[in-house]
Write an enzyme that holds these catalytic residues in place. Structure first.
Site, PDB file in Angstrom:
ATOM      1  N   ASP A 212      -6.476   3.404  11.719  1.00 37.58           N
ATOM      2  CA  ASP A 212      -5.331   2.858  10.998  1.00 37.58           C
ATOM      3  C   ASP A 212      -4.373   3.958  10.585  1.00 37.58           C
ATOM      4  O   ASP A 212      -4.783   5.043  10.152  1.00 37.58           O
ATOM      5  CB  ASP A 212      -5.793   2.107   9.743  1.00 37.58           C
ATOM      6  CG  ASP A 212      -6.690   0.924  10.077  1.00 37.58           C
ATOM      7  OD1 ASP A 212      -6.703   0.520  11.251  1.00 37.58           O
ATOM      8  OD2 ASP A 212      -7.370   0.417   9.171  1.00 37.58           O
TER       9      ASP A 212
ATOM     10  N   ASP B 274      -0.148  -1.442  13.269  1.00 33.19           N
ATOM     11  CA  ASP B 274      -0.422  -0.007  13.140  1.00 33.19           C
ATOM     12  C   ASP B 274      -1.914   0.266  12.989  1.00 33.19           C
ATOM     13  O   ASP B 274      -2.309   1.319  12.480  1.00 33.19           O
ATOM     14  CB  ASP B 274       0.346   0.589  11.956  1.00 33.19           C
ATOM     15  CG  ASP B 274      -0.045  -0.048  10.633  1.00 33.19           C
ATOM     16  OD1 ASP B 274      -0.721  -1.094  10.643  1.00 33.19           O
ATOM     17  OD2 ASP B 274       0.330   0.494   9.577  1.00 33.19           O
TER      18      ASP B 274
ATOM     19  N   LYS C  10       0.955   0.614  -5.599  1.00 35.05           N
ATOM     20  CA  LYS C  10       0.675   0.533  -4.164  1.00 35.05           C
ATOM     21  C   LYS C  10       1.560  -0.472  -3.440  1.00 35.05           C
ATOM     22  O   LYS C  10       2.191  -0.148  -2.420  1.00 35.05           O
ATOM     23  CB  LYS C  10      -0.801   0.195  -3.931  1.00 35.05           C
ATOM     24  CG  LYS C  10      -1.139   0.074  -2.441  1.00 35.05           C
ATOM     25  CD  LYS C  10      -2.611  -0.216  -2.195  1.00 35.05           C
ATOM     26  CE  LYS C  10      -2.876  -0.355  -0.693  1.00 35.05           C
ATOM     27  NZ  LYS C  10      -4.290  -0.620  -0.404  1.00 35.05           N
TER      28      LYS C  10
END
Length: 1385
Positions: A884, A1160, A953
């Site tokens: 990742d 991704d 985040k």
């Protein structure tokens, strides 16, 4: 006159036929690296003749003509290690070395100064009203009706449409003759069925009157059809005369070759022509047998899986209806296959046959199931209308009643067509009748029922569904079903033979002639065929109206007086009107009794057509050719009516630009998958127990409801109780819906438990790839990913065993540590891992503590199986191991901007441990709050110890994708409420104000950390702003022509001197209508990206239910500048990460690696992870080694060359004052100034020196500006609301901002509709500004929209469109990531 057809013999798709009559390719040159299109790729657009690539029959033959991506054409590719950066040190050796020789990844080069430019203008002719014969006057409607009439055999009406086309002159003659060819072929097919000399004479007459007398350029196909009809019905001397006459229409030197190439006539017919017309010789030929499937189809030992025992049934959620039972009915074909048998063991023909059944049988399976349940009740003596039958049994009654209504409607259509004097209803039936008659009443009824219940389930059965939405959805599914039937019919009748050529033919013609058909093929499904919005609405409305009238449901009510139940048959659906947001809206609401049934069932969609495939998907070759075998899907997902992306994609595919994109999709589609049986067994056990475990909701959730307060008590307490009850019911309903969806997924997994299957992929308009099957795919939730494994096994090896351990740590949630620590984590927890594998439900249940429990269980089982071997490295592993990216959007931004600090935070720079950008931002926020604490800020004491990684985040992750400050505030607010629920109480400050303060600090921290990205997004915003306020040269030419015409026709008032009265002065809104330039750019893989955001017009259409206002997108609609600007930065980054993923897929495929990806997150076998890591680093370096931003600027300069844009300059500047004086003297409107500037630009671009000199001597506001301007005079703006000439902010904008700022945003789901753009000037945030109605965006910028709208210190002026220089790149060398272990990990 003979004109050789410029397109292949296949039918030109109808909508494309219409559009291509005025579309042009404006590219000024063609790079030698471009691929030429295949012969079967029909012409998408009418390109300039000198640029049109020649026809080639074999697309793949030129696949080697590739060169690397470069800013200038012809630049050679150098490996990433050899690229020098003057300001940096030399190359850095890679951290990952492939075990085999790995060539540097290559990108096909292209010249940014000559991009693909396709003009997609609106239909250039006025629409006419439908005439008294029921023939429409809208060209799009005419094409749809013409196509349908040919298919249903209404040739007389098809001829009437062609005659009206000729009268309107709506199509180019080349395109009109293609329609005539299709009409001739249908007439000949009818003569085949019923031979008649009179019919043949009608065909000859049609050719003479409509084609030759109409000066249409006949093609070889036209002549071939006339030859065929002559051979069919004529004999003797007349036949000789006809054949000679028609053959004389062809060039004498190669007439027979043209007929051979055209593939209309059979061998016998060609021989007859050659005999009668000996001057046209026919080469000696021999007829070959049709090509056979050369694959070995002999009996092969059938491969069975090791576990041949049948797993337990999936215990169904209590649901009486459509979705699950339809799915099970469709999947019954798997029950015909022996347990443990893998379809992959069958020959290719067998696999494809089973796949075809899966795609074709879904509607028929639904009807059969309804009929069986109804018959079962009738056999027990129960009336399905009056009894309390299941919904499935009722649906068959509905289907019968609706079918009868449709039959009645089709009878009325036949009568209406024959009526000489037609009333309004007859005229309407002539319009939609042929469209409807392309399907059967049985299928139309079933499709209408299924799609209606599906729409109700999506919108919520209790709320009902807007009528316009339901009508559109029903018509869309009907259209898809008709198209699939057409494709099936076309495939069923096509039979080709190969005509062998001998040496004489080669000598005579200098080449080997291509294979041709032995019979006239039937209508193939067009690549692009979509009903116009008017027909789609009318078809949907007539079907929905019939369903409302015919569907009944049994309602039971208690009669308290008689103490018994009363039953009554009531309509199942009701059409009503509701007031929503101040507007009357048509609603289709289900009966309450139906709602109670539908509340307990999942969506019933066309499940079978969206299942995984049991054979490899068809390779992508055209826009709508690839993926499924029978059910056509587009390679690019576009919404209905959005033509720009579709036309550009078709043009790019036709000339080979998107070959790498299609190749990447083929690689993803070829990845073979299987169900992980051990995980499935555990999941089924949990599921059938009804207990909630590892994200599986319980069957009977225990959600307590507080006791009801006294009715006479405090009304506040009762209101609170009612809210609590609603909340509990919503929770129960949500869990039940989630369990129903999982029910579908488990049924699919169980059916495919022994099979090898595949996921066909397509892309969105940015190039991001998605699997087409929506229910079971590797992009699903944790439990779905845990169910999937690769079909191909590979030995672990030492490296693979290590990566399997690391993967186990990652899915457990131990992914913020070094690779060594993660590997050690698996060793330290070996006992728990083995226990989880052996006793997942009866042991310690350690796997349930994982962040992704089902994926963790799969990894535990895989690791435990490997340890069973004496040498675990020999274990044949099938588990996908993930790599990742670290906040991948910021990785691309850091590489674009050259940010050293930012690159460190997203692991582009080597480090001993993985960097954590979220923790780094949290640290900066804490430091900033500490400074405020010293300064006495009231919020600082409250928050100085409450900033954690979790708080920041989501905002950091979504900021790069365009989240607004309002959205960021809501995201932070949710985290504060979750972590500190009593914060407002304890601090005395409202939590919303604290969240706004923190959001401002997060934005400021990002702007500090990613300075280069900050400037790049500012540049993207300014560049996009100019494009969205631009008027293209084509528009300028039209405006000037209209002005000249108005001047010629204008009359000067008596006694007035000067210019004549022209059109009235345009308002600001009318000027905005000229802004039609959408943002278009080309990805590194040469895919054109066209942002689809326009201010769509609304069209009012009369239907049998009510007048409906439907969206009617058109390329002439003005752009929605707000969405264009806020979407540009995130969509541009998405197009880069999509290119990176697809290029990595291609390179991994070259190395023989199995590859899958979730944007991704890249997946492969454990043993291939090191090699894949080399690939993904090299491909990222390869993409970012080019000057991406510089190439984008060069592309924009070429693409928008000759445009002018509406700029803003400071009124107080010297140039601003001079322009004001100029305007006071000349008194021109803004429109007149635009036309004058357009004339000046045309003169300056002229090849005539006198005209150029004349242009230089013209004085316009633009020339005044250029003479006196300085760099500071121009106001750079990126705020879309400033476009609005009104004094208030658009309410829709406010609503959209509120919706988009909702924190339920993930990086994978964000697209360009998320709010955010880049205002030009940056300044530090003051937290108190967030209590004002501001609209802010990326990296420390804020903007008061209302203040900007009222801003009077600037003036607007038309300037030639130019683009600012890109920001200077930082010192980060992208090659550094070769040594970064944590770039992807």
């Amino acid at each position: 006159m003979f004109v050789r057809s410029a397109v292949s013999r296949h039918n030109l798709p109808l909508r494309r036929l219409l559009l291509s009559s005025s579309a042009q390719t404006l590219s000024t040159c063609r790079s030698p690296g471009y691929l030429r299109p295949s012969a079967d790729a029909t012409r998408l657009i009418n390109t300039r003749q000198e640029l049109r690539p020649p026809r080639r029959r074999v697309f793949d033959a030129l696949s080697g003509l590739e060169r690397s991506l470069a800013t200038a054409a012809g630049a050679e590719y150098r490996p990433a290690e050899d690229i020098s950066f003057d300001q940096l040190s030399g190359a850095i050796p890679p951290a990952y070395l492939s075990p085999q020789s790995y060539p540097a990844p290559e990108l096909r080069g292209w010249d940014a100064s000559s991009p693909l430019v396709v003009e997609v203008p609106p239909i250039p002719y006025e629409k006419q009203r439908i005439n008294v014969h029921g023939v429409p006057g809208d060209p799009e409607e005419m094409l749809s009706v013409f196509d349908a009439c040919l298919r249903v055999g209404r040739l007389e009406r098809a001829g009437m449409v062609l005659k009206r086309f000729a009268q309107m002159e709506a199509l180019h003659p080349d395109h009109l003759v293609e329609l005539h060819n299709r009409f001739l072929r249908s007439r000949i097919e009818h003569i085949y069925a019923e031979p008649s000399q009179d019919k043949a004479e009608d065909v000859h007459k049609w050719f003479e009157v409509q084609i030759r007398a109409g000066d249409l350029p006949h093609t070889p196909t036209t002549v071939a059809y006339m030859l065929r009809v002559s051979l069919l019905t004529t004999r003797g001397n007349r036949l000789n005369r006809l054949l000679t006459r028609y053959m004389d229409l062809l060039p004498q030197e190669n007439a027979m070759e043209l007929l051979l190439d055209d593939e209309v006539l059979t061998d016998d017919e060609l021989a007859s022509i050659s005999r009668i017309c000996p001057e046209h010789d026919l080469p000696d030929t021999a007829i070959a047998s049709p090509e056979e499937d050369i694959e070995d189809s002999t009996s092969t030992p059938v491969r069975q899986s090791p576990s041949s025992t049948e797993p337990p049934e999936v215990k169904a959620v209590f649901q009486k209806g459509l979705g699950l039972k339809s799915l099970r009915a469709t999947l019954t074909l798997f029950s015909e296959i022996p347990i443990g048998t893998d379809i992959a063991s069958l020959p290719a023909a067998g696999r494809r046959e089973i796949q075809s059944r899966l795609e074709k049988d879904c509607v028929d399976a639904a009807v059969i199931r309804w009929r069986e349940e109804n018959a079962a009740l009738l056999s027990m003596g129960r009336n399905t209308v009056l009894s309390n039958a299941s919904l499935s049994a009722r649906l068959y009654v509905w289907q019968q009643a609706l079918e009868a209504r449709i039959v009645e409607e089709m009878t009325k259509i036949d009568v209406a067509v024959k009526q000489e004097k037609k009333n309004t209803d007859d005229v309407e039936r002539c319009l939609y009748g042929p469209i409807l008659q392309q399907s059967t009443p049985t299928r139309l009824a079933a499709v209408t029922i299924i799609s209606t219940l599906s729409s109700l389930a999506m919108f919520g059965a209790e709320k009902g569904v807007p009528l316009a939405t339901l009508v559109t959805n029903v018509a869309r599914v009907v259209e898809e079903d008709i198209n699939s039937q057409r494709a099936e019919e076309a495939n069923a009748v096509k039979r080709f033979k190969v005509l062998k050529r001998d040496a004489g033919a080669i000598i005579r013609y200098g080449k080997s002639l291509a294979p041709r058909s032995s019979e006239t093929p039937t209508d193939a499904l067009p690549e692009e065929f979509s009903w116009p919005i008017s027909i789609r609405t009318k078809v949907g409305a007539i079907l929905v109206s019939a369903l409302i009238d015919s569907a009944k449901i049994l309602v039971r009510k208690e009669n308290l007086q008689a103490d018994r139940l009363l039953t009554q048959s009531q309509p199942a659906f009701m059409h009503t009107n509701q007031i929503r947001r101040g507007k009357k809206l048509g609603i289709v609401a289900p009966n309450r009794a139906l709602v109670e049934l539908m509340m307990q069932e999942p969506r019933g969609d066309f499940l079978a057509r969206q299942l995984p495939m049991v054979c490899e998907p068809e390779p992508w070759s055209k826009f709508a050719k690839g993926g499924y075998l029978e059910f056509p899907i587009p390679v690019v997902r576009v919404k209905f009516g959005e033509r720009d992306q579709k036309v550009y994609a078709q043009a790019a595919i036709a000339r080979g630009d998107m070959s790498q994109v299609l190749k990447g999709l083929d690689v993803l589609g070829r990845t073979a998958w299987k169900i992980n049986r051990p995980v499935l067994d555990v999941m089924l056990e949990v599921w059938n127990s009804g207990k909630g475990l590892a994200d599986i909701p319980p069957l009977y959730p225990n959600i307590p409801i507080p006791p009801e307060p006294d009715s006479g008590g405090d009304p506040t307490a009762r209101n609170a109780w009612m809210k609590a009850v609603r909340f509990a019911e919503n929770q129960k309903s949500g869990l039940h819906s989630e369990r129903c969806f999982m029910n579908l997924q488990l049924e699919i997994a169980r059916a495919f438990r022994d099979q090898t299957f595949y996921f066909p992929h397509n892309i969105d308009f940015r190039g991001r790839a998605y699997p087409v099957p929506p229910y079971l795919n590797h992009m699903g939730a944790d439990h779905v990913r845990g169910l999937l494994r690769f079909a191909k096994a590979k030995s672990l090896g030492e490296d693979g065993l290590r990566w399997l351990k690391i993967h186990l740590a990652n899915v457990f949630g131990f992914d913020k540590f070094s690779l060594v620590e993660r590997e050690k984590f698996a060793q330290d927890n070996l006992e728990s891992i083995l226990d989880s594998a052996r006793n997942p439900l009866d042991g310690k249940r350690w796997w349930l503590e994982a962040e992704d429990p089902w994926q963790c269980l799969a990894a535990c089982i895989e690791f435990a199986e490997a340890l069973k071997l004496p040498d675990p490295t020999k274990f044949e592993s099938v588990l996908p191991v993930h790599q990742d990216g670290t906040c991948n959007g910021l990785q691309h931004y850091a590489a674009l901007g050259g940010d050293v600090w930012g690159a460190q935070q997203v692991n582009l720079v080597p480090g001993e441990k993985p960097a954590d950008v979220y923790s780094a931002v949290a640290d900066l926020v804490r430091e900033s709050i500490a400074q405020d604490l010293k300064g006495g800020h009231p919020f600082a004491p409250v928050l100085h110890d409450k900033i954690t990684r979790k708080v920041v985040k989501q905002t950091v992750m979504t900021n790069v994708y365009g989240v607004t400050i309002m959205g960021a505030k809501k995201q932070v607010l949710r985290q504060l409420d979750s972590l500190h629920p009593r914060l407002a109480e304890e601090s005395g400050h409202q939590t919303v104000h604290l969240a706004a303060y923190i959001a401002a600090k997060i934005f400021k921290a990002l702007s500090t950390m990613f300075g280069g990205a900050h400037e790049i997004q500012h540049w993207l915003g300014e560049t996009g702003s100019r494009v969205c306020r631009a008027v293209m040269p084509e528009q300028l030419a039209k405006l000037i022509a209209a002005e000249d015409l108005a001047s010629q026709n204008a009359v000067l008032p008596k006694g007035r001197r000067g210019r004549p009265k022209s059109a009235k002065k345009e308002s600001a809104t009318e000027i905005l209508q000229q802004f039609q330039s959408t943002l278009i750019w080309t990805t590194p893989l040469r895919m054109p990206v066209i942002q689809p955001y326009r201010t769509t017009s609304v069209r009012k259409i009369k239907t049998c239910l009510q007048d409906l206002a439907v969206s009617a997108p058109n390329s002439s609609d003005p752009v929605n500048r707000r969405k264009q600007l806020q979407g540009f930065p995130p969509n541009f980054i998405h197009s880069l990460d999509a290119s990176h993923m697809l290029l990595s897929a291609i390179e991994c495929d070259k190395l023989g690696h199995t590859f899958a990806a979730v944007h991704d997150s890249f997946w492969t076998h454990a043993s291939d992870v090191d090699s894949m890591n080399t690939v993904i680093r090299d491909t990222f370096i390869r993409i970012h080694s080019d000057d991406i931003i510089g190439r984008l600027r060069a592309e924009f300069r070429a693409r928008y060359k000759g445009s002018v844009y509406l700029a803003k300059i400071k009124r107080s500047s010297a140039s601003g004052k001079a322009i004001v004086e100029h305007r006071n003297a000349h008194k021109l409107s803004l429109r007149e100034e635009l036309i004058m500037e357009g004339r000046r630009q045309m003169l300056l671009a002229s090849s005539n020196p006198d005209e150029v000199e004349l242009g230089k001597n013209m004085v316009t506001p633009a020339t005044v500006y250029h003479e006196l301007s300085t760099e500071d005079d121009l106001i750079e703006e990126g705020e879309p609301q400033s476009l609005d000439a009104s004094s208030k902010l658009d309410e829709d904008v406010e609503d959209d901002l509120d919706k988009a700022s909702d924190g339920e945003i993930s990086e994978e789901s964000i697209d360009a509709d998320t709010e955010g753009f880049t205002p030009p000037k940056s300044r530090e945030y003051d937290s108190w500004e967030f209590f004002k109605p501001t609209k802010s965006t990326f990296f420390a910028r804020t903007f008061d929209a209302k203040a900007a709208i009222k801003h009077n210190n600037d003036i607007e002026v038309w300037l030639p469109l130019t683009f600012p220089d890109p920001p200077k790149k930082g010192n980060f060398d992208v090659r550094n990531l070769k040594k970064s272990k944590y770039f992807f990990s």
